[in-house]
Scaffold this motif. Sequence first.
Motif, PDB file in Angstrom:
ATOM      1  N   ALA A   1      -2.952  53.745   2.051  1.00  0.00           N
ATOM      2  CA  ALA A   1      -2.990  52.533   2.877  1.00  0.00           C
ATOM      3  C   ALA A   1      -1.688  51.748   2.947  1.00  0.00           C
ATOM      4  O   ALA A   1      -1.326  51.268   4.042  1.00  0.00           O
ATOM      5  CB  ALA A   1      -4.125  51.624   2.395  1.00  0.00           C
ATOM      6  N   PRO A   2      -0.961  51.545   1.865  1.00  0.00           N
ATOM      7  CA  PRO A   2       0.231  50.678   1.979  1.00  0.00           C
ATOM      8  C   PRO A   2       1.219  51.117   3.044  1.00  0.00           C
ATOM      9  O   PRO A   2       1.850  50.266   3.701  1.00  0.00           O
ATOM     10  CB  PRO A   2       0.848  50.767   0.574  1.00  0.00           C
ATOM     11  CG  PRO A   2      -0.308  51.057  -0.325  1.00  0.00           C
ATOM     12  CD  PRO A   2      -1.200  51.965   0.475  1.00  0.00           C
ATOM     13  N   ASP A   3       1.390  52.421   3.257  1.00  0.00           N
ATOM     14  CA  ASP A   3       2.374  52.916   4.234  1.00  0.00           C
ATOM     15  C   ASP A   3       1.778  53.217   5.601  1.00  0.00           C
ATOM     16  O   ASP A   3       2.521  53.506   6.541  1.00  0.00           O
ATOM     17  CB  ASP A   3       3.036  54.208   3.711  1.00  0.00           C
ATOM     18  CG  ASP A   3       3.815  53.971   2.433  1.00  0.00           C
ATOM     19  OD1 ASP A   3       4.283  52.829   2.223  1.00  0.00           O
ATOM     20  OD2 ASP A   3       3.930  54.916   1.635  1.00  0.00           O
TER      21      ASP A   3
ATOM     22  N   ALA B   1      -4.391  61.262   6.151  1.00  0.00           N
ATOM     23  CA  ALA B   1      -2.968  61.176   5.796  1.00  0.00           C
ATOM     24  C   ALA B   1      -2.069  61.341   7.014  1.00  0.00           C
ATOM     25  O   ALA B   1      -0.899  60.922   6.977  1.00  0.00           O
ATOM     26  CB  ALA B   1      -2.630  62.236   4.755  1.00  0.00           C
ATOM     27  N   ALA B   2      -2.587  61.893   8.107  1.00  0.00           N
ATOM     28  CA  ALA B   2      -1.746  62.191   9.266  1.00  0.00           C
ATOM     29  C   ALA B   2      -1.674  61.061  10.284  1.00  0.00           C
ATOM     30  O   ALA B   2      -0.838  61.103  11.196  1.00  0.00           O
ATOM     31  CB  ALA B   2      -2.261  63.460   9.959  1.00  0.00           C
ATOM     32  N   VAL B   3      -2.537  60.034  10.164  1.00  0.00           N
ATOM     33  CA  VAL B   3      -2.567  58.965  11.174  1.00  0.00           C
ATOM     34  C   VAL B   3      -1.942  57.686  10.626  1.00  0.00           C
ATOM     35  O   VAL B   3      -1.780  57.512   9.411  1.00  0.00           O
ATOM     36  CB  VAL B   3      -4.012  58.698  11.649  1.00  0.00           C
ATOM     37  CG1 VAL B   3      -4.544  59.903  12.410  1.00  0.00           C
ATOM     38  CG2 VAL B   3      -4.922  58.363  10.474  1.00  0.00           C
ATOM     39  N   ARG B   4      -1.620  56.788  11.590  1.00  0.00           N
ATOM     40  CA  ARG B   4      -0.988  55.507  11.237  1.00  0.00           C
ATOM     41  C   ARG B   4      -1.623  54.381  12.055  1.00  0.00           C
ATOM     42  O   ARG B   4      -2.328  54.614  13.032  1.00  0.00           O
ATOM     43  CB  ARG B   4       0.520  55.542  11.550  1.00  0.00           C
ATOM     44  CG  ARG B   4       1.351  56.562  10.791  1.00  0.00           C
ATOM     45  CD  ARG B   4       1.550  56.122   9.349  1.00  0.00           C
ATOM     46  NE  ARG B   4       2.553  56.921   8.672  1.00  0.00           N
ATOM     47  CZ  ARG B   4       2.346  58.136   8.166  1.00  0.00           C
ATOM     48  NH1 ARG B   4       1.151  58.704   8.307  1.00  0.00           N
ATOM     49  NH2 ARG B   4       3.319  58.777   7.548  1.00  0.00           N
ATOM     50  N   GLY B   5      -1.378  53.162  11.627  1.00  0.00           N
ATOM     51  CA  GLY B   5      -1.768  51.995  12.394  1.00  0.00           C
ATOM     52  C   GLY B   5      -3.272  51.819  12.516  1.00  0.00           C
ATOM     53  O   GLY B   5      -4.035  52.048  11.567  1.00  0.00           O
TER      54      GLY B   5
ATOM     55  N   ASP C   1      -6.662  52.627  10.181  1.00  0.00           N
ATOM     56  CA  ASP C   1      -7.602  51.587   9.753  1.00  0.00           C
ATOM     57  C   ASP C   1      -9.042  52.002  10.039  1.00  0.00           C
ATOM     58  O   ASP C   1      -9.924  51.888   9.171  1.00  0.00           O
ATOM     59  CB  ASP C   1      -7.295  50.267  10.465  1.00  0.00           C
ATOM     60  CG  ASP C   1      -5.945  49.686  10.051  1.00  0.00           C
ATOM     61  OD1 ASP C   1      -5.414  50.105   9.006  1.00  0.00           O
ATOM     62  OD2 ASP C   1      -5.438  48.824  10.781  1.00  0.00           O
ATOM     63  N   ARG C   2      -9.292  52.483  11.272  1.00  0.00           N
ATOM     64  CA  ARG C   2     -10.658  52.865  11.649  1.00  0.00           C
ATOM     65  C   ARG C   2     -11.152  54.055  10.824  1.00  0.00           C
ATOM     66  O   ARG C   2     -12.293  54.044  10.323  1.00  0.00           O
ATOM     67  CB  ARG C   2     -10.715  53.199  13.143  1.00  0.00           C
ATOM     68  CG  ARG C   2     -10.637  51.979  14.050  1.00  0.00           C
ATOM     69  CD  ARG C   2     -10.947  52.363  15.498  1.00  0.00           C
ATOM     70  NE  ARG C   2      -9.935  53.275  16.033  1.00  0.00           N
ATOM     71  CZ  ARG C   2      -8.830  52.868  16.664  1.00  0.00           C
ATOM     72  NH1 ARG C   2      -8.605  51.569  16.822  1.00  0.00           N
ATOM     73  NH2 ARG C   2      -7.974  53.755  17.141  1.00  0.00           N
ATOM     74  N   LEU C   3     -10.302  55.065  10.637  1.00  0.00           N
ATOM     75  CA  LEU C   3     -10.715  56.249   9.881  1.00  0.00           C
ATOM     76  C   LEU C   3     -10.897  55.921   8.382  1.00  0.00           C
ATOM     77  O   LEU C   3     -11.852  56.391   7.747  1.00  0.00           O
ATOM     78  CB  LEU C   3      -9.680  57.368  10.065  1.00  0.00           C
ATOM     79  CG  LEU C   3     -10.055  58.745   9.519  1.00  0.00           C
ATOM     80  CD1 LEU C   3     -11.375  59.226  10.128  1.00  0.00           C
ATOM     81  CD2 LEU C   3      -8.926  59.750   9.781  1.00  0.00           C
TER      82      LEU C   3
END
Length: 235
Positions: free
Chosen positions: A112-114, A173-177, A181-183
């Motif tokens: 989560a932090p990154d 681990a592959a998604v951002r933003g 958050d949703r996943l």
Amino acid sequence: MTNRRARTLAVVTLALALPLVVFMVIRLDGDTGTSAPQPVSAPATSAASPTASPVPTDLTVIAPGRPGETAATRPAHEVRDAGPAPHNSLDVWFVRMMIPHHAQALAMAELAPDRAADPDVRAIADRIRASQGPEMGMMRGWLQTRGLPAEIQGHDHGTMRGMQSPEAMRQLAAVRGADFDRLFVRMMTEHHQGAIQMATDLLTVGSDLTLNEFANSVATEQTVEIERMREILAR
């Protein structure tokens, strides 16, 4: 005439002196200075002398019952340090399953932090790391105290309630933003629901009081976190 008087006086004097001599001989014979020394009695212990106090026999100790049961009282002299609390095979199974279950929650939270965009998601992840890391240490210590191994050979931990598949972990681990958050919220909610079910089951079958308290804490805290994550999705 004079000689007769002298003899009479001597006889009278001897008669008077003889009882005195006999009396003195008796006194000398009974004198403590000529008799064997008498043993000296030890002085009585005073109230101020330090002595070992007897253990009271009328004290009682409150023995807590299992969850939902009332406490009982027992005489203090019957209470002994019996070592680790009694447990059953279901207590051991719960701990061995909950350790890897917590480990996956920590792996998700460490992403989560990154990757998280929502500060509330990062806050929940921080809370999970702060609580479940020490809880894993407690559970390992519980097993070690009882001489029990933590691992179960040949068991597939992926079949436990709420555990996410390796593919789902790779996707997270592959998604951002906002996608992360949703996943994250969806996966962690399922994960928490599985832990709550495991903890609730233990409360009905376990015998170790420490684990009962721990299971109750897990169910309570993770229920609160699920509600917070649902609020994030509802926005």
